[in-house]
Design an enzyme around this catalytic site. Structure first.
Site, PDB file in Angstrom:
ATOM      1  N   ASP A  83      -8.133  -8.211   5.857  1.00  0.00           N
ATOM      2  CA  ASP A  83      -8.985  -7.473   4.926  1.00  0.00           C
ATOM      3  C   ASP A  83      -9.986  -6.600   5.695  1.00  0.00           C
ATOM      4  OD1 ASP A  83      -9.963  -6.734   2.443  1.00  0.00           O
ATOM      5  OD2 ASP A  83     -10.084  -8.787   1.691  1.00  0.00           O
ATOM      6  N   ASP A  88      -8.768  -4.418  -6.359  1.00  0.00           N
ATOM      7  CA  ASP A  88      -8.160  -5.729  -6.657  1.00  0.00           C
ATOM      8  C   ASP A  88      -7.667  -5.798  -8.093  1.00  0.00           C
ATOM      9  OD1 ASP A  88      -9.084  -6.331  -4.182  1.00  0.00           O
ATOM     10  OD2 ASP A  88     -10.442  -7.933  -4.821  1.00  0.00           O
TER      11      ASP A  88
HETATM   12  C1  GLA Z   1     -10.799  -8.632  -1.206  1.00  0.00           C
HETATM   13  C2  GLA Z   1      -9.293  -8.443  -1.341  1.00  0.00           C
HETATM   14  C3  GLA Z   1      -8.709  -9.491  -2.263  1.00  0.00           C
HETATM   15  C4  GLA Z   1      -9.035 -10.884  -1.721  1.00  0.00           C
HETATM   16  C5  GLA Z   1     -10.544 -11.037  -1.548  1.00  0.00           C
HETATM   17  C6  GLA Z   1     -10.901 -12.309  -0.847  1.00  0.00           C
HETATM   18  O1  GLA Z   1     -11.462  -8.375  -2.404  1.00  0.00           O
HETATM   19  O2  GLA Z   1      -8.979  -7.160  -1.808  1.00  0.00           O
HETATM   20  O3  GLA Z   1      -7.309  -9.334  -2.391  1.00  0.00           O
HETATM   21  O4  GLA Z   1      -8.362 -11.067  -0.517  1.00  0.00           O
HETATM   22  O5  GLA Z   1     -11.080  -9.960  -0.780  1.00  0.00           O
HETATM   23  O6  GLA Z   1     -12.261 -12.472  -0.652  1.00  0.00           O
END
Ligand code: GLA
Length: 426
Positions: free
Chosen positions: A158, A216
């Site tokens: 990430d 997300d």
């Molecule tokens: C980000 C990512 C998600 C998830 C969260 C975890 O928002 O885009 O897919 O992995 O972090 O904290």
């Protein structure tokens, strides 16, 4: 002179082949990922079944192996955020939370592998993960080695707590350490999601097997539509970067969770399938209802998604409520592609809508016509010519996924066609 031409040719060939060549993810990865459904639940007292723990991943491995998911093709079981302890160990290595992962990660990975599955994990290129646990910043080599020693097969990296300006370089550095381990590890990057369309997508193709592009997914039909719309709006730019070994990733499937009806679940599965998206389920496999399991395991949908050509579908028709994506797939018959058609009805009221179209409106031109299979409405395939109107009934906030294959010419028709090209003397 020949040498010059040859060397120019070689130079062209080598400089034009830039994609990450680790031999992985030649079709979109299929698997399960904890985040959307299980988030960052660390309270195993009040949420014993849902907390991010060794037990959750062992249970999920069992379900994937025993309930048909692995057999259908879903092979990666991926731990998302919140598996880490707050501190590294005394040797500076990453370590899991000891209460929730009492046997350590290697032991869990061994269990997952013993089920015939592959094991994935989450980290962050910056100082912290998005949920605040230790990131890999400054520790790329030791962390890449730790992941390889644990038996990691897939890593989602990430981009929280990192300056977006130098992100591509950081991902390149960590990727180089991953390669040095010589363990095949699918590399999922996130910098395009953090940098938007300004991101260096050529670098994404060179460095990563897949990458998140956008925000997300949450557990709702609105989110599915919002993501689908964003990808469709930007398809002219995005689609060229996605293909075997390197994929756009619109985020997890939410089929079987709380937010989608049965029809909306078919719609998400249809859109993700025709986009050639990675299919990463995020659902409680211990509790999923059989009709949602059947959507996820639909063999025709999975074979379209996993088509070896790996061509992401295009939104080819947008009539307000009715949107049709088309994706070329195998088999080819006499140079004519097969296609998947994803027909989505965005209407959120009323009843089923009869969508009518002809195949030649989409540029299909096989003289002997096509057979059409309605993937989620099993019945015998029908055969149509390219000018014959096709009528498909699609439920509101639902979809139909069609598999459209060229009919092979009969002996007589291929003979006739060849005769058309014979010199007139005959
Ligand atoms: C980000 C990512 C998600 C998830 C969260 C975890 O928002 O885009 O897919 O992995 O972090 O904290």
């Amino acid at each position: 002179m020949y040498t010059k031409i040859l060397s120019i040719f070689l130079l062209y060939t080598f400089t034009s082949v830039h994609a990450l060549d680790n031999g992985l993810a030649l079709t979109p990865p299929l698997g399960w990922m904890s985040w959307q459904r299980f988030r960052c639940i660390t309270d195993c007292v009040n949420y014993p079944d849902d907390c991010i723990s060794d037990q959750l991943f062992r249970d999920t491995a069992d379900r994937m192996a025993e309930d048909g998911y692995l057999e259908a093709g879903y092979e990666y079981l991926i731990i998302d955020d919140c598996w880490l302890a707050n501190e590294r160990d005394s040797d500076g290595r990453l370590q899991p939370n000891a209460d929730r992962f009492p046997n350590g990660i290697k032991d869990l990975a061994d269990y997952i592998h013993s089920k015939g599955l592959k094991f994935g994990i989450y980290e962050d290129i910056g100082t912290n993960t998005c949920a605040g646990y230790p990131g890999i910043d400054g520790q790329y080599e030791i962390d890449a080695n730790t992941f390889a020693e644990w038996g990691v097969d897939y890593i989602k990296v990430d981009g929280c707590y990192e300056d977006t300006a130098g992100m591509e370089d950081k991902y390149a550095q960590f990727g180089a350490y991953l390669n040095q381990t010589e363990r095949p590890i699918v590399y999922s990057c996130s910098f395009p999601a953090y940098k938007g369309l300004e991101a260096n997508y050529t670098a994404a193709v060179e460095l990563c097997n897949l990458w998140r592009n956008y925000g997300d997914i949450q557990d709702s039909w609105d989110d599915v539509k919002n993501i689908a719309n964003w990808f469709a709006t930007n398809q002219g730019f995005l689609n060229k970067f996605s293909g075997p070994g390197h994929w756009n990733d619109p985020d997890m499937l939410i089929v079987g969770d709380y937010g989608l009806s049965y029809d909306e679940s078919i719609a998400q599965m249809t859109i993700w399938t025709v986009m050639a998206a990675p299919l990463l389920m995020s659902v409680d496999l211990r509790k999923i209802e059989p009709e949602f399991r059947d959507i996820l395991q639909n063999p025709d949908a999975l074979s379209i998604n996993q088509d070896p050509l790996g061509i992401p579908g295009l939104l080819a028709w947008n009539n307000g409520n009715v949107r049709i994506w088309t994706k070329p797939i195998l088999p080819q018959v006499d140079d004519k592609d097969s296609y998947a058609f994803g027909i989505v009805n965005y209407a959120n009221g009323g009843g089923p809508h009869v969508v009518e179209f002809t195949l030649d409106e989409f540029g299909l031109d096989n003289a002997d016509g096509y057979t059409i299979k309605n993937v989620f409405e099993p019945s015998d395939p029908v055969t149509v010519s390219v000018t014959e109107p096709i009528q498909i009934s699609v439920n509101p906030s639902g979809a139909a996924l069609l598999q459209v294959n060229p009919v092979a010419p009969s002996y007589a028709s291929s003979l006739l066609r060849k005769m058309k090209y014979l010199p007139s003397i005959y």
